[in-house]
Design a protein around this motif. Structure first.
Motif, PDB file in Angstrom:
ATOM      1  N   LEU A 141       5.600  29.658   7.650  1.00 29.14           N
ATOM      2  CA  LEU A 141       4.213  29.217   7.784  1.00 29.14           C
ATOM      3  C   LEU A 141       3.524  29.885   8.964  1.00 29.14           C
ATOM      4  CD1 LEU A 141       4.339  25.424   6.897  1.00 29.14           C
ATOM      5  CD2 LEU A 141       3.228  27.262   5.599  1.00 29.14           C
ATOM      6  N   GLY A 142       4.276  30.189  10.016  1.00 30.91           N
ATOM      7  CA  GLY A 142       3.699  30.946  11.127  1.00 30.91           C
ATOM      8  C   GLY A 142       3.204  32.305  10.647  1.00 30.91           C
ATOM      9  N   LEU A 143       4.026  32.973   9.877  1.00 28.81           N
ATOM     10  CA  LEU A 143       3.644  34.261   9.298  1.00 28.81           C
ATOM     11  C   LEU A 143       2.468  34.088   8.327  1.00 28.81           C
ATOM     12  CD1 LEU A 143       4.450  37.344   8.801  1.00 28.81           C
ATOM     13  CD2 LEU A 143       5.558  36.455   6.761  1.00 28.81           C
ATOM     14  N   ALA A 144       2.568  33.098   7.451  1.00 23.42           N
ATOM     15  CA  ALA A 144       1.523  32.877   6.445  1.00 23.42           C
ATOM     16  C   ALA A 144       0.192  32.496   7.087  1.00 23.42           C
ATOM     17  CB  ALA A 144       1.967  31.793   5.461  1.00 23.42           C
ATOM     18  N   THR A 145       0.245  31.712   8.163  1.00 19.11           N
ATOM     19  CA  THR A 145      -0.982  31.332   8.868  1.00 19.11           C
ATOM     20  C   THR A 145      -1.631  32.561   9.490  1.00 19.11           C
ATOM     21  OG1 THR A 145      -0.105  29.125   9.287  1.00 19.11           O
ATOM     22  CG2 THR A 145      -1.928  29.849  10.682  1.00 19.11           C
ATOM     23  N   SER A 146      -0.832  33.409  10.097  1.00 17.44           N
ATOM     24  CA  SER A 146      -1.360  34.656  10.680  1.00 17.44           C
ATOM     25  C   SER A 146      -1.954  35.546   9.600  1.00 17.44           C
ATOM     26  CB  SER A 146      -0.245  35.413  11.411  1.00 17.44           C
ATOM     27  OG  SER A 146       0.276  34.634  12.447  1.00 17.44           O
ATOM     28  N   LEU A 147      -1.269  35.653   8.487  1.00 12.81           N
ATOM     29  CA  LEU A 147      -1.761  36.458   7.368  1.00 12.81           C
ATOM     30  C   LEU A 147      -3.074  35.900   6.831  1.00 12.81           C
ATOM     31  CD1 LEU A 147      -1.386  38.739   5.311  1.00 12.81           C
ATOM     32  CD2 LEU A 147       0.099  37.195   4.002  1.00 12.81           C
ATOM     33  N   CYS A 148      -3.125  34.597   6.659  1.00 10.30           N
ATOM     34  CA  CYS A 148      -4.334  33.947   6.151  1.00 10.30           C
ATOM     35  C   CYS A 148      -5.503  34.178   7.110  1.00 10.30           C
ATOM     36  CB  CYS A 148      -4.078  32.458   5.948  1.00 10.30           C
ATOM     37  SG  CYS A 148      -5.393  31.574   5.107  1.00 10.30           S
ATOM     38  N   TYR A 149      -5.256  34.062   8.414  1.00 10.41           N
ATOM     39  CA  TYR A 149      -6.307  34.300   9.404  1.00 10.41           C
ATOM     40  C   TYR A 149      -6.812  35.739   9.313  1.00 10.41           C
ATOM     41  CZ  TYR A 149      -8.724  35.384  13.652  1.00 10.41           C
ATOM     42  OH  TYR A 149      -9.675  35.839  14.533  1.00 10.41           O
ATOM     43  N   CYS A 150      -5.893  36.695   9.263  1.00 11.56           N
ATOM     44  CA  CYS A 150      -6.296  38.109   9.205  1.00 11.56           C
ATOM     45  C   CYS A 150      -7.102  38.406   7.938  1.00 11.56           C
ATOM     46  CB  CYS A 150      -5.070  39.016   9.292  1.00 11.56           C
ATOM     47  SG  CYS A 150      -4.298  39.033  10.923  1.00 11.56           S
TER      48      CYS A 150
END
Length: 161
Positions: A141-150
């Motif tokens: 989710l840390g990765l997915a949250t960063s991806l979603c933000y970008c």
């Protein structure tokens, strides 16, 4: 006692199947039109990762349920948080892929990530293995949250859809 084990382990996959249905068309049509960071995982990784994560979280919920002796009053917070994070998890895909609401999807995944952290915290005193089964999920989710933000940041024309 195998029915609760199988049922609780399988439960998260129901939302995953629905998410796959929502995503199927969009991954070929809308998603390729978005600007995405170079570090994003390949599309083929997502179903494999989510299958593992859903299985781990489902089994973890069974361990907590079993340790607490079923759905009793003391299970309200740990299994309630689990249910909330599961609902948030299932809601993200229709928001992002179905409605194309990038900002809302980002806000939702931040809430989801915090709820998973709270679920881990509530599970740890009950079943350390169950809490640790959520660690890969929280990391993903840390990765997915960063991806979603970008994606939200880099696609301004879709920010206010």
């Amino acid at each position: 006692m195998w029915l609760p084990l199988v049922g609780m382990t399988a439960l998260p996959h129901l939302g995953g199947l629905y998410g796959g249905y929502v995503t199927r068309k969009e991954v070929k049509t809308w998603y390729p039109t978005l600007q995405k960071p170079s570090w994003r995982p390949p599309n083929a990784a997502f179903p494999v990762v989510w299958t593992c994560l859903y299985t781990g979280m489902g089994y973890g919920s069974y361990l907590v349920w079993k340790e607490l002796g079923g759905f009793k009053e003391e299970a309200l917070v740990p299994l309630g948080l689990y249910g909330l994070q599961l609902a948030l998890n299932w809601a993200w895909t229709p928001i992002f892929f179905g409605a194309h609401k990038l900002k809302l999807a980002f806000m939702e995944i931040v809430l989801l990530t915090g709820t998973v952290g709270a679920t881990m915290w509530s599970w740890y005193p009950i079943s350390r293995p169950a809490a640790l089964l959520l660690a890969p999920y929280l990391a993903w989710l840390g990765l997915a949250t960063s991806l979603c933000y970008c994606i939200w940041r880099d696609n301004p024309e879709t920010k206010d859809e």
